[in-house]
Design a protein around this motif. Structure first.
Motif, PDB file in Angstrom:
ATOM      1  N   GLU A 191     -20.212   3.556   8.649  1.00  0.00           N
ATOM      2  CA  GLU A 191     -19.314   4.543   9.211  1.00  0.00           C
ATOM      3  C   GLU A 191     -18.959   4.118  10.623  1.00  0.00           C
ATOM      4  O   GLU A 191     -19.748   3.496  11.318  1.00  0.00           O
ATOM      5  N   ARG A 192     -17.755   4.467  11.076  1.00  0.00           N
ATOM      6  CA  ARG A 192     -17.330   4.108  12.418  1.00  0.00           C
ATOM      7  C   ARG A 192     -17.077   5.380  13.216  1.00  0.00           C
ATOM      8  O   ARG A 192     -16.536   6.342  12.704  1.00  0.00           O
ATOM      9  N   THR A 193     -17.464   5.348  14.483  1.00  0.00           N
ATOM     10  CA  THR A 193     -17.225   6.487  15.362  1.00  0.00           C
ATOM     11  C   THR A 193     -16.711   5.960  16.691  1.00  0.00           C
ATOM     12  O   THR A 193     -16.811   4.777  16.994  1.00  0.00           O
ATOM     13  N   TYR A 194     -16.170   6.861  17.497  1.00  0.00           N
ATOM     14  CA  TYR A 194     -15.668   6.498  18.813  1.00  0.00           C
ATOM     15  C   TYR A 194     -16.642   6.972  19.873  1.00  0.00           C
ATOM     16  O   TYR A 194     -17.177   8.072  19.806  1.00  0.00           O
ATOM     17  N   ASP A 195     -16.847   6.115  20.876  1.00  0.00           N
ATOM     18  CA  ASP A 195     -17.662   6.508  22.017  1.00  0.00           C
ATOM     19  C   ASP A 195     -16.825   7.362  22.954  1.00  0.00           C
ATOM     20  O   ASP A 195     -15.620   7.524  22.779  1.00  0.00           O
ATOM     21  N   ALA A 196     -17.460   7.848  24.016  1.00  0.00           N
ATOM     22  CA  ALA A 196     -16.759   8.674  24.994  1.00  0.00           C
ATOM     23  C   ALA A 196     -15.644   7.896  25.684  1.00  0.00           C
ATOM     24  O   ALA A 196     -14.642   8.458  26.095  1.00  0.00           O
ATOM     25  N   ASP A 197     -15.789   6.581  25.813  1.00  0.00           N
ATOM     26  CA  ASP A 197     -14.757   5.783  26.482  1.00  0.00           C
ATOM     27  C   ASP A 197     -13.727   5.245  25.490  1.00  0.00           C
ATOM     28  O   ASP A 197     -13.038   4.273  25.774  1.00  0.00           O
ATOM     29  N   ASP A 198     -13.608   5.880  24.322  1.00  0.00           N
ATOM     30  CA  ASP A 198     -12.621   5.544  23.287  1.00  0.00           C
ATOM     31  C   ASP A 198     -12.786   4.139  22.709  1.00  0.00           C
ATOM     32  O   ASP A 198     -11.848   3.575  22.174  1.00  0.00           O
ATOM     33  N   SER A 199     -13.948   3.554  22.821  1.00  0.00           N
ATOM     34  CA  SER A 199     -14.153   2.253  22.178  1.00  0.00           C
ATOM     35  C   SER A 199     -14.763   2.488  20.800  1.00  0.00           C
ATOM     36  O   SER A 199     -15.606   3.353  20.612  1.00  0.00           O
ATOM     37  N   LEU A 200     -14.302   1.722  19.866  1.00  0.00           N
ATOM     38  CA  LEU A 200     -14.756   1.865  18.483  1.00  0.00           C
ATOM     39  C   LEU A 200     -16.125   1.221  18.350  1.00  0.00           C
ATOM     40  O   LEU A 200     -16.359   0.124  18.815  1.00  0.00           O
ATOM     41  N   ARG A 201     -17.028   1.919  17.716  1.00  0.00           N
ATOM     42  CA  ARG A 201     -18.335   1.338  17.424  1.00  0.00           C
ATOM     43  C   ARG A 201     -18.711   1.725  16.005  1.00  0.00           C
ATOM     44  O   ARG A 201     -18.194   2.679  15.449  1.00  0.00           O
ATOM     45  N   SER A 202     -19.625   0.987  15.423  1.00  0.00           N
ATOM     46  CA  SER A 202     -20.049   1.322  14.068  1.00  0.00           C
ATOM     47  C   SER A 202     -21.363   2.065  14.136  1.00  0.00           C
ATOM     48  O   SER A 202     -22.154   1.886  15.050  1.00  0.00           O
ATOM     49  N   GLN A 203     -21.544   2.915  13.166  1.00  0.00           N
ATOM     50  CA  GLN A 203     -22.756   3.704  13.107  1.00  0.00           C
ATOM     51  C   GLN A 203     -23.333   3.544  11.718  1.00  0.00           C
ATOM     52  O   GLN A 203     -22.635   3.695  10.727  1.00  0.00           O
ATOM     53  N   PRO A 204     -24.623   3.228  11.613  1.00  0.00           N
ATOM     54  CA  PRO A 204     -25.210   3.042  10.287  1.00  0.00           C
ATOM     55  C   PRO A 204     -25.197   4.328   9.474  1.00  0.00           C
ATOM     56  O   PRO A 204     -25.276   5.420  10.021  1.00  0.00           O
ATOM     57  N   LYS A 205     -25.069   4.162   8.175  1.00  0.00           N
ATOM     58  CA  LYS A 205     -25.130   5.317   7.278  1.00  0.00           C
ATOM     59  C   LYS A 205     -26.572   5.796   7.181  1.00  0.00           C
ATOM     60  O   LYS A 205     -27.510   5.094   7.519  1.00  0.00           O
ATOM     61  N   PRO A 212     -14.751  -6.562  22.942  1.00  0.00           N
ATOM     62  CA  PRO A 212     -15.768  -5.728  22.297  1.00  0.00           C
ATOM     63  C   PRO A 212     -17.078  -6.479  22.124  1.00  0.00           C
ATOM     64  O   PRO A 212     -17.123  -7.705  22.149  1.00  0.00           O
ATOM     65  N   ASP A 213     -18.148  -5.729  22.013  1.00  0.00           N
ATOM     66  CA  ASP A 213     -19.446  -6.324  21.724  1.00  0.00           C
ATOM     67  C   ASP A 213     -19.428  -6.863  20.308  1.00  0.00           C
ATOM     68  O   ASP A 213     -18.831  -6.282  19.408  1.00  0.00           O
ATOM     69  N   ALA A 214     -20.099  -7.985  20.102  1.00  0.00           N
ATOM     70  CA  ALA A 214     -20.172  -8.570  18.764  1.00  0.00           C
ATOM     71  C   ALA A 214     -21.035  -7.683  17.881  1.00  0.00           C
ATOM     72  O   ALA A 214     -22.083  -7.203  18.289  1.00  0.00           O
ATOM     73  N   MET A 215     -20.561  -7.438  16.641  1.00  0.00           N
ATOM     74  CA  MET A 215     -21.321  -6.625  15.694  1.00  0.00           C
ATOM     75  C   MET A 215     -20.966  -7.053  14.274  1.00  0.00           C
ATOM     76  O   MET A 215     -19.910  -7.613  14.039  1.00  0.00           O
ATOM     77  N   VAL A 216     -21.867  -6.777  13.393  1.00  0.00           N
ATOM     78  CA  VAL A 216     -21.643  -7.054  11.987  1.00  0.00           C
ATOM     79  C   VAL A 216     -21.309  -5.743  11.306  1.00  0.00           C
ATOM     80  O   VAL A 216     -22.072  -4.784  11.384  1.00  0.00           O
ATOM     81  N   VAL A 217     -20.161  -5.692  10.626  1.00  0.00           N
ATOM     82  CA  VAL A 217     -19.727  -4.466   9.960  1.00  0.00           C
ATOM     83  C   VAL A 217     -19.832  -4.683   8.465  1.00  0.00           C
ATOM     84  O   VAL A 217     -19.221  -5.590   7.928  1.00  0.00           O
ATOM     85  N   THR A 218     -20.622  -3.839   7.829  1.00  0.00           N
ATOM     86  CA  THR A 218     -20.782  -3.949   6.372  1.00  0.00           C
ATOM     87  C   THR A 218     -20.731  -2.567   5.761  1.00  0.00           C
ATOM     88  O   THR A 218     -21.741  -1.999   5.397  1.00  0.00           O
ATOM     89  N   GLY A 219     -19.574  -2.000   5.659  1.00  0.00           N
ATOM     90  CA  GLY A 219     -19.420  -0.705   5.019  1.00  0.00           C
ATOM     91  C   GLY A 219     -20.080   0.427   5.759  1.00  0.00           C
ATOM     92  O   GLY A 219     -20.521   1.397   5.162  1.00  0.00           O
ATOM     93  N   GLU A 270      -7.809  -4.988  14.218  1.00  0.00           N
ATOM     94  CA  GLU A 270      -8.619  -4.417  15.301  1.00  0.00           C
ATOM     95  C   GLU A 270      -8.805  -5.429  16.419  1.00  0.00           C
ATOM     96  O   GLU A 270      -8.714  -5.086  17.603  1.00  0.00           O
ATOM     97  N   ILE A 271      -9.039  -6.679  16.067  1.00  0.00           N
ATOM     98  CA  ILE A 271      -9.201  -7.727  17.074  1.00  0.00           C
ATOM     99  C   ILE A 271      -7.918  -7.884  17.872  1.00  0.00           C
ATOM    100  O   ILE A 271      -7.942  -8.001  19.105  1.00  0.00           O
ATOM    101  N   ALA A 272      -6.781  -7.852  17.172  1.00  0.00           N
ATOM    102  CA  ALA A 272      -5.491  -7.968  17.862  1.00  0.00           C
ATOM    103  C   ALA A 272      -5.287  -6.798  18.821  1.00  0.00           C
ATOM    104  O   ALA A 272      -4.780  -6.983  19.940  1.00  0.00           O
ATOM    105  N   GLU A 273      -5.669  -5.585  18.405  1.00  0.00           N
ATOM    106  CA  GLU A 273      -5.552  -4.420  19.282  1.00  0.00           C
ATOM    107  C   GLU A 273      -6.437  -4.577  20.515  1.00  0.00           C
ATOM    108  O   GLU A 273      -6.019  -4.255  21.632  1.00  0.00           O
ATOM    109  N   TYR A 274      -7.655  -5.072  20.322  1.00  0.00           N
ATOM    110  CA  TYR A 274      -8.548  -5.304  21.447  1.00  0.00           C
ATOM    111  C   TYR A 274      -7.954  -6.335  22.406  1.00  0.00           C
ATOM    112  O   TYR A 274      -8.018  -6.191  23.625  1.00  0.00           O
ATOM    113  N   GLN A 275      -7.389  -7.399  21.842  1.00  0.00           N
ATOM    114  CA  GLN A 275      -6.822  -8.450  22.684  1.00  0.00           C
ATOM    115  C   GLN A 275      -5.614  -7.939  23.463  1.00  0.00           C
ATOM    116  O   GLN A 275      -5.425  -8.289  24.623  1.00  0.00           O
TER     117      GLN A 275
END
Length: 146
Positions: free
Chosen positions: A111-125, A102-109, A91-96
């Protein structure tokens, strides 16, 4: 080399037991729960040592089995985490490549969703009570495929 030392130690131990047996041939009373008998002292000592060896061997094998199971579990966990790291590196390579920071975030299992501008973001369960204030209610067909 270690095996040779173990064999030498076993031979010395066998000689000591043989000498000990020669000097301890007297019969001694052995009191059982259901009776009493006379046994040579060396047999009483050897049987006690053998029972101690068997008990410690069983305990050592049990501990070894438990540790092997734990190692397998931890190896599986490492494989899962390595897979997660590889995914995140992709994912980092794709962003580069896209020139996006991308904004810094901690991902720990999460769910992930896409925003309207097609950027990947994580969403808490959802939490344990089933309440989720941050649920994305926007219609997005790509989210269902994830």
């Amino acid at each position: 080399m270690k095996l040779q030392w173990l064999l030498l130690l076993g031979l010395v131990f066998a000689i000591i037991i043989a000498v000990f047996a020669v000097f301890n041939v007297d019969n001694v009373p052995v009191n059982y729960v259901f009776g009493e008998s006379q046994w040579p002292l060396i047999l009483v000592i050897l049987v006690s040592a053998l029972l101690g060896f068997l008990l410690s061997s069983i305990l050592a094998m049990t501990r070894t089995y438990q540790l092997k199971r734990k190692v397998k579990t931890l190896q599986k966990e490492v494989a899962v985490k390595e897979s997660l790291i590889a995914t995140q590196q992709n994912e980092i390579a794709e962003y580069q490549r896209a020139g996006v920071t991308p904004d810094a975030m901690v991902v720990t299992g999460e769910e992930r969703t896409y925003d309207a501008d097609d950027s990947l973001r994580s969403q808490p369960k959802r939490d344990e009570f089933g309440v989720n204030d941050t649920e994305d209610r926007r219609p997005d067909t790509r989210r269902d495929g994830l």
